[in-house]
Design a protein around this motif. Structure first.
Motif, short mmCIF file in Angstrom:
data_model
loop_
_atom_site.label_atom_id
_atom_site.label_comp_id
_atom_site.label_asym_id
_atom_site.label_seq_id
_atom_site.Cartn_x
_atom_site.Cartn_y
_atom_site.Cartn_z
N ASN A 133 0.85 -1.33 -0.06
CA ASN A 133 -0.02 -0.03 -0.12
C ASN A 133 0.96 1.15 -0.06
O ASN A 133 1.41 1.68 1.05
N LEU A 136 0.79 4.69 2.30
CA LEU A 136 0.98 4.62 3.85
C LEU A 136 2.47 5.33 4.06
O LEU A 136 2.69 5.54 5.23
N ARG A 196 -3.12 -6.61 7.76
CA ARG A 196 -3.54 -5.36 8.67
C ARG A 196 -2.81 -5.39 9.85
O ARG A 196 -2.30 -6.25 10.65
N ILE A 203 2.49 3.70 11.24
CA ILE A 203 1.14 3.72 10.65
C ILE A 203 0.07 3.50 11.79
O ILE A 203 0.33 2.95 12.76
N GLU A 204 -1.09 3.68 11.32
CA GLU A 204 -2.31 3.81 12.17
C GLU A 204 -2.95 2.34 12.15
O GLU A 204 -2.55 1.72 11.11
N SER A 207 -4.46 -0.30 9.57
CA SER A 207 -4.04 -0.20 8.08
C SER A 207 -3.83 -1.44 7.36
O SER A 207 -3.11 -2.32 7.94
N THR A 208 -4.36 -1.72 6.03
CA THR A 208 -4.00 -2.53 5.12
C THR A 208 -2.85 -2.25 4.55
O THR A 208 -2.57 -1.26 3.90
N THR A 209 -1.78 -3.20 4.82
CA THR A 209 -0.35 -3.01 4.09
C THR A 209 -0.11 -3.89 2.89
O THR A 209 0.86 -3.22 2.22
#
Length: 216
Positions: A133, A136, A196, A203-204, A207-209
């Protein structure tokens, strides 16, 4: 799949050591692919090791640490069982899981944060690719860990014949960095779990990474 937000005492973690040359570092995609491949090759070398089962049932955690030429050589000498993975210009070694709070001193003193590789030349297309992703803004080290999560998650859920063919083909591996919209669209056809992140660093949470795609 996700990581736990806090590590339990004695929790197992897989060390991955990324080679970062001080003068001529590998391109980022090459390093990310090498780190991910080192993770799964370490498992494939000794899948009967009971620590893998315990590790996979816990946080599925990895620690990606960087080493220059001198320290990389020391790690390989100290851990001859470590698997060396090379993808293009990138190199990394993977080790079996070990307690996160009791890493050997040689590994513990290697840096985790701030790992960055230059963009470099992209890897050529491959029948199996890790998709990251790109929205991000992950550091190289973070991206390595997420790529390793995605590749390992695919490996343990894939059909044995598919994995066997990938191994027989020489572990071909690509890396794609996509903007958010394309990443989400591609996730619908992911070949394995969409990772995730627990949000421990950078990152939060949630978050899908990353995920894996197959082109054949």
């Amino acid at each position: 799949m996700s990581e736990y937000t806090e590590r339990a005492r004695g929790e197992l973690i897989q060390p991955i050591i990324l080679y970062v040359d001080r003068e001529e570092p590998a391109g980022e995609q090459h390093g990310i692919a090498a780190a991910a491949l080192a993770s799964v090759q370490a498992y494939l070398q000794d899948p009967a090791n009971p620590d893998w089962r315990v590790w996979a049932s816990e946080a599925f955690g990895k620690t990606v640490r960087r080493a220059d030429a001198k320290m990389f050589a020391k790690v390989r000498a100290a851990f001859p069982e470590a698997v060396l993975a090379t993808v293009g210009e990138g190199s990394a070694v993977g080790l079996p899981p070990m307690p996160a709070d009791a890493l050997p001193k040689l590994l513990a003193k290697l840096q985790v944060s701030g790992t960055a590789l230059p963009p470099g030349v992209p890897l050529p297309p491959a029948p199996l690719s890790i998709v990251l992703n790109g929205s991000l803004g992950m550091s190289t080290g973070k991206a390595c860990a997420q790529a390793a999560h995605a590749l390992f998650a695919w490996l343990v859920e894939a059909k044995p014949a598919v994995v066997e063919q990938w191994v027989a083909d020489g572990f071909p591996l690509g890396v794609l960095d996509l903007p958010a919209k394309e990443f989400r669209r591609g996730a619908r056809k992911a070949a394995g779990p969409v990772i995730r992140d627990a949000g421990r660093t950078e990152i939060e949470p949630g978050s899908t990474t990353a995920y894996v795609t197959l082109s054949r």
